[in-house]
Write a protein that holds these residues in place. Structure first.
Motif, PDB file in Angstrom:
ATOM      1  N   THR A  33      -1.556  -5.853  -0.990  1.00 52.45           N
ATOM      2  CA  THR A  33      -2.216  -5.689  -2.296  1.00 52.45           C
ATOM      3  C   THR A  33      -2.922  -4.339  -2.291  1.00 52.45           C
ATOM      4  N   THR A  34      -2.167  -3.288  -2.380  1.00 48.57           N
ATOM      5  CA  THR A  34      -2.703  -1.941  -2.129  1.00 48.57           C
ATOM      6  C   THR A  34      -3.722  -1.492  -3.168  1.00 48.57           C
ATOM      7  N   GLY A  36      -5.874   0.510  -5.510  1.00 48.18           N
ATOM      8  CA  GLY A  36      -6.106   1.957  -5.494  1.00 48.18           C
ATOM      9  C   GLY A  36      -5.989   2.559  -4.110  1.00 48.18           C
ATOM     10  N   GLY A  38      -7.783   1.707  -1.376  1.00 44.42           N
ATOM     11  CA  GLY A  38      -9.064   1.819  -0.662  1.00 44.42           C
ATOM     12  C   GLY A  38      -8.989   1.322   0.776  1.00 44.42           C
ATOM     13  N   HIS A  39      -8.510   0.090   0.975  1.00 43.41           N
ATOM     14  CA  HIS A  39      -8.401  -0.423   2.349  1.00 43.41           C
ATOM     15  C   HIS A  39      -7.368   0.384   3.130  1.00 43.41           C
ATOM     16  N   ASP A  57       2.423  -3.244  -3.934  1.00 43.19           N
ATOM     17  CA  ASP A  57       1.699  -3.715  -5.117  1.00 43.19           C
ATOM     18  C   ASP A  57       2.729  -3.907  -6.228  1.00 43.19           C
ATOM     19  N   ARG A  58       2.466  -4.871  -7.104  1.00 46.17           N
ATOM     20  CA  ARG A  58       3.414  -5.107  -8.205  1.00 46.17           C
ATOM     21  C   ARG A  58       3.050  -4.285  -9.431  1.00 46.17           C
ATOM     22  N   PRO A  82       6.441  -7.143  -5.731  1.00 44.96           N
ATOM     23  CA  PRO A  82       5.474  -8.230  -5.533  1.00 44.96           C
ATOM     24  C   PRO A  82       5.456  -8.620  -4.057  1.00 44.96           C
ATOM     25  N   PHE A  83       4.356  -9.183  -3.606  1.00 48.32           N
ATOM     26  CA  PHE A  83       4.303  -9.493  -2.168  1.00 48.32           C
ATOM     27  C   PHE A  83       5.198 -10.678  -1.790  1.00 48.32           C
ATOM     28  N   ASP A 101      -5.582  -8.795  -0.284  1.00 47.00           N
ATOM     29  CA  ASP A 101      -6.872  -8.737  -0.987  1.00 47.00           C
ATOM     30  C   ASP A 101      -6.544  -9.188  -2.415  1.00 47.00           C
ATOM     31  N   GLY A 103      -6.176 -11.304  -6.217  1.00 42.08           N
ATOM     32  CA  GLY A 103      -6.787 -11.166  -7.542  1.00 42.08           C
ATOM     33  C   GLY A 103      -6.461  -9.852  -8.211  1.00 42.08           C
ATOM     34  N   GLN A 108      -7.484  -2.879 -13.428  1.00 37.51           N
ATOM     35  CA  GLN A 108      -6.813  -3.812 -14.343  1.00 37.51           C
ATOM     36  C   GLN A 108      -7.823  -4.410 -15.334  1.00 37.51           C
ATOM     37  N   MET A 128       0.374  -8.119 -14.438  1.00 38.10           N
ATOM     38  CA  MET A 128       0.082  -7.089 -13.431  1.00 38.10           C
ATOM     39  C   MET A 128       1.190  -6.047 -13.427  1.00 38.10           C
ATOM     40  N   GLU A 220       3.389 -17.179  -5.788  1.00 37.27           N
ATOM     41  CA  GLU A 220       3.492 -15.907  -5.058  1.00 37.27           C
ATOM     42  C   GLU A 220       2.727 -16.016  -3.730  1.00 37.27           C
TER      43      GLU A 220
HETATM   44  C1  LIG Z   1      -8.261  -6.750  -5.508  1.00 42.08           C
HETATM   45  S1  LIG Z   1      -6.970  -5.617  -5.815  1.00 42.08           S
HETATM   46  C2  LIG Z   1      -6.706  -4.853  -4.269  1.00 42.08           C
HETATM   47  C3  LIG Z   1      -7.573  -3.658  -4.071  1.00 42.08           C
HETATM   48  C4  LIG Z   1      -7.275  -2.853  -2.815  1.00 42.08           C
HETATM   49  N1  LIG Z   1      -7.531  -3.609  -1.604  1.00 42.08           N
HETATM   50  C5  LIG Z   1      -8.040  -1.548  -2.783  1.00 42.08           C
HETATM   51  O1  LIG Z   1      -8.680  -1.271  -1.766  1.00 42.08           O
HETATM   52  O2  LIG Z   1      -7.986  -0.803  -3.778  1.00 42.08           O
HETATM   53  C6  LIG Z   1      -5.584  -6.663  -5.919  1.00 42.08           C
HETATM   54  C7  LIG Z   1      -4.264  -5.940  -6.124  1.00 42.08           C
HETATM   55  O3  LIG Z   1      -3.242  -6.853  -5.779  1.00 42.08           O
HETATM   56  C8  LIG Z   1      -2.162  -6.684  -6.648  1.00 42.08           C
HETATM   57  N2  LIG Z   1      -1.411  -7.931  -6.651  1.00 42.08           N
HETATM   58  C9  LIG Z   1      -1.817  -9.149  -7.068  1.00 42.08           C
HETATM   59  N3  LIG Z   1      -0.836 -10.047  -6.908  1.00 42.08           N
HETATM   60  C10 LIG Z   1       0.207  -9.381  -6.360  1.00 42.08           C
HETATM   61  C11 LIG Z   1       1.520  -9.765  -5.930  1.00 42.08           C
HETATM   62  N4  LIG Z   1       1.942 -11.015  -6.056  1.00 42.08           N
HETATM   63  N5  LIG Z   1       2.300  -8.829  -5.376  1.00 42.08           N
HETATM   64  C12 LIG Z   1       1.866  -7.548  -5.220  1.00 42.08           C
HETATM   65  N6  LIG Z   1       0.662  -7.115  -5.625  1.00 42.08           N
HETATM   66  C13 LIG Z   1      -0.160  -8.036  -6.178  1.00 42.08           C
HETATM   67  C14 LIG Z   1      -2.799  -6.345  -7.968  1.00 42.08           C
HETATM   68  O4  LIG Z   1      -1.884  -5.660  -8.796  1.00 42.08           O
HETATM   69  C15 LIG Z   1      -3.977  -5.486  -7.547  1.00 42.08           C
HETATM   70  O5  LIG Z   1      -3.640  -4.124  -7.576  1.00 42.08           O
END
Ligand SMILES: C[S@@+](CC[C@H](N)C(=O)[O-])C[C@H]1O[C@@H](n2cnc3c(N)ncnc32)[C@H](O)[C@@H]1O
Length: 312
Positions: A33-34, A36, A38-39, A57-58, A82-83, A101, A103, A108, A128, A220
């Protein structure tokens, strides 16, 4: 206004995640769940030459923001998927650490044109990945009151779920033109008269429940956690940050099956599952939560829970 990379999303539990996940260096990691980035940025900056990091990321906005932010690391591969598709990209027993990570990102929620927030008066969308087939309106046009009521109950413990679902679908049938948050506000005022002080929390729960369906979040997550266990190598760490009880329950129950040796149902007299050893063990019994100072600095971190598992 387009956001800069640094204010795309404020990552949560950064030190806790890094301490948990970085067990081998150089090593091979995945951020499912990349957002932006940050992690991933902090992880990448700590990794030595010869490492690998796969970022998923999706959301195309996330892929663009993370692509810019992580461009200087040649060992990073970014996947717009998607993951639930990690298993078609990553080999079994190949990763030292995998992060989820869950949500939505702040981007968004804060970018009104994405249609996630009930606070904006922009069209409600909630996808998303805007390329996915059904937005919130199309999802509602294709459901019935029984199903919608169950979704409201299961995804956010919504009170008066059946009455709310019925009024929503009656309104959707008559709706001509786009769907705006005001549509839901009007319905909630009818279902919960005299509770204007609760309006934001009701809207937040209603939006969460619908968003989870529009993005198939539960299926998912269940599928991908199982896949992640296969992709981890022995000793590797699985780190999952959830933000509400439905997500956290899925994490606990899905991964609990890997913490047992035999997974045959109790009525089976002789084990036939073939599982002779546990695949996972918990690194900490209780989830890690943000410190008061983190929550102070970033109120969106307040409900975060980090669960950490190690592949045996
Ligand atoms: C809480 S944010 C993650 C923030 C990230 N850790 C950072 O440091 O910026 C959650 C991210 O997960 C992505 N996401 C949620 N469900 C997903 C899925 N099934 N597959 C891929 N990405 C997904 C969202 O689009 C969102 O960008």
């Amino acid at each position: 206004m387009e956001k800069t990379n640094s204010d795309y999303h404020q990552p949560v539990l950064m030190d806790e995640v890094m301490n948990a996940i970085l067990i081998k260096n150089p090593g091979s990691y995945a951020d499912c769940t990349t957002g932006g980035g940050g992690h991933s940025l902090v992880l990448a900056s700590r990794l030595l030459a010869g490492s690998q990091l796969d970022c998923f990321d999706r959301d195309p906005d996330a892929i663009k923001a993370a692509g810019l932010r992580l461009a200087s690391f040649d060992f990073i591969n970014i996947h717009h998927r998607p993951f639930s598709e990690i298993r078609s990209v990553l080999n079994a027993n190949s990763k030292d650490g995998i992060l989820f990570d869950l949500g939505v990102s702040s981007h968004q929620l804060d970018d009104a044109s994405r249609g996630f927030s009930f606070r904006d008066e922009q069209e409600v969308d909630m996808r998303m990945n805007p390329e996915d087939p059904l937005d919130a309106l199309e999802f509602l046009q294709n459901t019935d009151a029984e199903e919608l009521a169950a979704i409201l109950r299961d995804n956010s413990d919504f009170e008066k779920a059946y009455k709310t679902a019925t009024l929503i679908l009656e309104g959707i049938n008559k709706l001509e033109g786009p769907l705006y948050p005001e549509f839901f506000r009007t319905i909630l005022k009818q279902v919960f008269p005299g509770k204007p002080h609760k309006m934001n929390s009701l809207l937040a729960r209603l939006f969460q429940a619908i968003r989870m369906e529009v993005n198939s979040e539960k299926s998912e997550l269940k599928q991908s956690l199982v896949d992640a266990v296969h992709i981890l190598q022995s000793g590797g760490r699985l780190c999952v940050i959830s933000y509400h009880s439905v997500e956290d329950r899925i994490v606990k129950t899905t991964l609990a099956t890997f913490e047992k040796e035999c997974i045959c149902p109790p009525e089976v007299p002789v084990c036939n599952c073939g599982r002779s050893f546990k695949l996972l063990k918990k690194v900490n019994n209780k989830p890690l939560i943000p410190t008061a100072s983190e929550v102070n600095a970033n109120p969106r971190a307040r409900s975060a829970k980090l669960r950490i598992y190690q592949k045996v």
